[in-house]
Design a protein around this motif. Structure first.
Motif, short mmCIF file in Angstrom:
data_model
loop_
_atom_site.label_atom_id
_atom_site.label_comp_id
_atom_site.label_asym_id
_atom_site.label_seq_id
_atom_site.Cartn_x
_atom_site.Cartn_y
_atom_site.Cartn_z
N MET A 4 -11.40 4.14 15.57
CA MET A 4 -10.50 3.27 14.82
C MET A 4 -11.24 2.73 13.59
SD MET A 4 -7.73 3.36 16.57
CE MET A 4 -6.61 2.04 16.86
N SER A 5 -11.38 3.55 12.59
CA SER A 5 -12.23 3.18 11.46
C SER A 5 -11.46 2.76 10.21
CB SER A 5 -13.17 4.34 11.12
OG SER A 5 -12.40 5.47 10.76
N ILE A 6 -10.16 3.02 10.13
CA ILE A 6 -9.37 2.60 8.98
C ILE A 6 -8.75 1.24 9.30
CG2 ILE A 6 -7.40 3.13 7.51
CD1 ILE A 6 -7.92 6.09 8.09
N GLN A 7 -8.89 0.29 8.39
CA GLN A 7 -8.39 -1.06 8.66
C GLN A 7 -7.62 -1.59 7.45
OE1 GLN A 7 -11.36 -4.15 9.21
NE2 GLN A 7 -10.12 -5.03 10.83
N CYS A 8 -6.45 -2.15 7.73
CA CYS A 8 -5.67 -2.81 6.70
C CYS A 8 -6.40 -4.10 6.33
CB CYS A 8 -4.26 -3.12 7.21
SG CYS A 8 -3.27 -4.07 6.05
N LYS A 9 -6.64 -4.30 5.05
CA LYS A 9 -7.42 -5.46 4.61
C LYS A 9 -6.61 -6.75 4.61
CE LYS A 9 -10.94 -2.90 3.97
NZ LYS A 9 -11.92 -2.81 5.03
N LYS A 40 0.93 7.67 6.38
CA LYS A 40 1.06 6.62 7.41
C LYS A 40 0.52 5.29 6.89
CE LYS A 40 2.89 8.76 10.90
NZ LYS A 40 4.19 8.37 11.44
N CYS A 41 -0.54 5.34 6.10
CA CYS A 41 -1.08 4.11 5.52
C CYS A 41 -0.07 3.50 4.56
CB CYS A 41 -2.39 4.40 4.80
SG CYS A 41 -3.74 4.85 5.89
N GLU A 100 4.16 -0.51 3.12
CA GLU A 100 5.52 -0.78 2.66
C GLU A 100 6.31 -1.57 3.70
OE1 GLU A 100 7.03 3.07 1.73
OE2 GLU A 100 5.72 3.28 -0.02
N ALA A 101 6.08 -1.30 4.97
CA ALA A 101 6.84 -1.96 6.03
C ALA A 101 6.32 -3.37 6.32
CB ALA A 101 6.79 -1.13 7.30
N LYS A 102 5.02 -3.54 6.37
CA LYS A 102 4.42 -4.81 6.77
C LYS A 102 4.08 -5.73 5.60
CE LYS A 102 4.27 -3.62 11.14
NZ LYS A 102 4.99 -4.28 12.19
N HIS A 103 3.75 -5.14 4.45
CA HIS A 103 3.31 -5.94 3.31
C HIS A 103 4.03 -5.48 2.04
CE1 HIS A 103 0.19 -6.83 6.21
NE2 HIS A 103 -0.18 -5.57 6.23
N PRO A 104 5.35 -5.67 1.97
CA PRO A 104 6.11 -5.14 0.82
C PRO A 104 5.75 -5.80 -0.51
CG PRO A 104 7.51 -6.53 2.19
CD PRO A 104 6.20 -6.36 2.92
N LYS A 105 5.24 -7.01 -0.48
CA LYS A 105 4.88 -7.70 -1.73
C LYS A 105 3.50 -7.30 -2.25
CE LYS A 105 7.77 -11.66 -0.71
NZ LYS A 105 7.83 -13.10 -0.42
N SER A 106 2.70 -6.70 -1.40
CA SER A 106 1.35 -6.31 -1.79
C SER A 106 1.31 -4.84 -2.19
CB SER A 106 0.38 -6.52 -0.62
OG SER A 106 0.35 -7.88 -0.27
N ASP A 107 0.29 -4.52 -2.96
CA ASP A 107 0.06 -3.14 -3.38
C ASP A 107 -0.54 -2.36 -2.21
OD1 ASP A 107 -0.14 -0.96 -5.09
OD2 ASP A 107 -2.17 -1.52 -5.73
N TYR A 166 -2.88 -0.23 -2.37
CA TYR A 166 -4.33 -0.20 -2.53
C TYR A 166 -4.99 -1.52 -2.13
CZ TYR A 166 -3.05 4.01 -4.99
OH TYR A 166 -2.52 5.23 -5.29
N ALA A 167 -4.22 -2.59 -2.10
CA ALA A 167 -4.77 -3.86 -1.62
C ALA A 167 -4.96 -3.79 -0.11
CB ALA A 167 -3.84 -5.01 -1.98
N CYS A 168 -4.07 -3.08 0.56
CA CYS A 168 -4.18 -2.90 2.02
C CYS A 168 -5.27 -1.90 2.38
CB CYS A 168 -2.86 -2.41 2.60
SG CYS A 168 -1.51 -3.57 2.47
N PHE A 169 -5.27 -0.78 1.68
CA PHE A 169 -6.17 0.32 1.99
C PHE A 169 -6.93 0.76 0.73
CE2 PHE A 169 -2.55 0.61 4.91
CZ PHE A 169 -3.20 0.50 6.12
N PRO A 170 -8.03 0.09 0.41
CA PRO A 170 -8.76 0.42 -0.83
C PRO A 170 -9.34 1.83 -0.83
CG PRO A 170 -9.68 -1.53 0.25
CD PRO A 170 -8.58 -1.05 1.10
N HIS A 171 -9.52 2.43 0.33
CA HIS A 171 -10.10 3.78 0.38
C HIS A 171 -9.14 4.83 -0.19
CE1 HIS A 171 -7.62 3.99 4.01
NE2 HIS A 171 -7.71 5.30 3.90
N LEU A 172 -7.88 4.50 -0.40
CA LEU A 172 -6.91 5.46 -0.94
C LEU A 172 -7.04 5.64 -2.44
CD1 LEU A 172 -3.66 4.49 1.02
CD2 LEU A 172 -5.24 6.36 1.49
N LYS A 173 -7.78 4.78 -3.12
CA LYS A 173 -7.93 4.87 -4.58
C LYS A 173 -8.72 6.09 -5.04
CE LYS A 173 -7.55 0.05 -5.87
NZ LYS A 173 -8.19 -1.11 -6.51
N LYS A 174 -9.49 6.68 -4.16
CA LYS A 174 -10.36 7.80 -4.50
C LYS A 174 -9.61 8.95 -5.11
CE LYS A 174 -13.66 6.70 -0.93
NZ LYS A 174 -14.27 7.09 0.30
#
Length: 77
Positions: free
Chosen positions: A35-40, A54-55, A60-67, A69-77
């Motif tokens: 379990m190494s991926i974590q929502c920030k 899935k990320c 979108e479901a849990k944090h619609p007001k946030s970006d 990439y704010a939840c999962f910064p590893h996706l910016k790569k």
């Protein structure tokens, strides 16, 4: 002379028992390590094989007001 079928069967059972001893155990510990991926934002963890879709779905479901990439910064790569 040679061993009978009973002897062969007994040896096969003992051999299989030894193989099963090594494989026995719980998968829970290795699942926790994976379990190494974590929502920030909410700190929910996801297994390391979780796809980008899935990320995004979680963000979108849990944090619609946030970006996303704010939840999962590893996706910016």
């Amino acid at each position: 002379m040679g061993g009978g079928n009973g002897q062969k069967a007994k040896m096969a059972r003992e051999k299989n028992l030894e193989k099963q001893k090594g494989a026995k155990g719980s998968q829970l510990e290795s699942n926790k390590k994976a379990m190494s991926i974590q929502c920030k934002i909410c700190m929910q963890t996801f297994i390391c094989t979780t796809s980008e879709a899935k990320c995004r779905e979680h963000a979108e479901a849990k944090h619609p007001k946030s970006d996303v990439y704010a939840c999962f910064p590893h996706l910016k790569k």
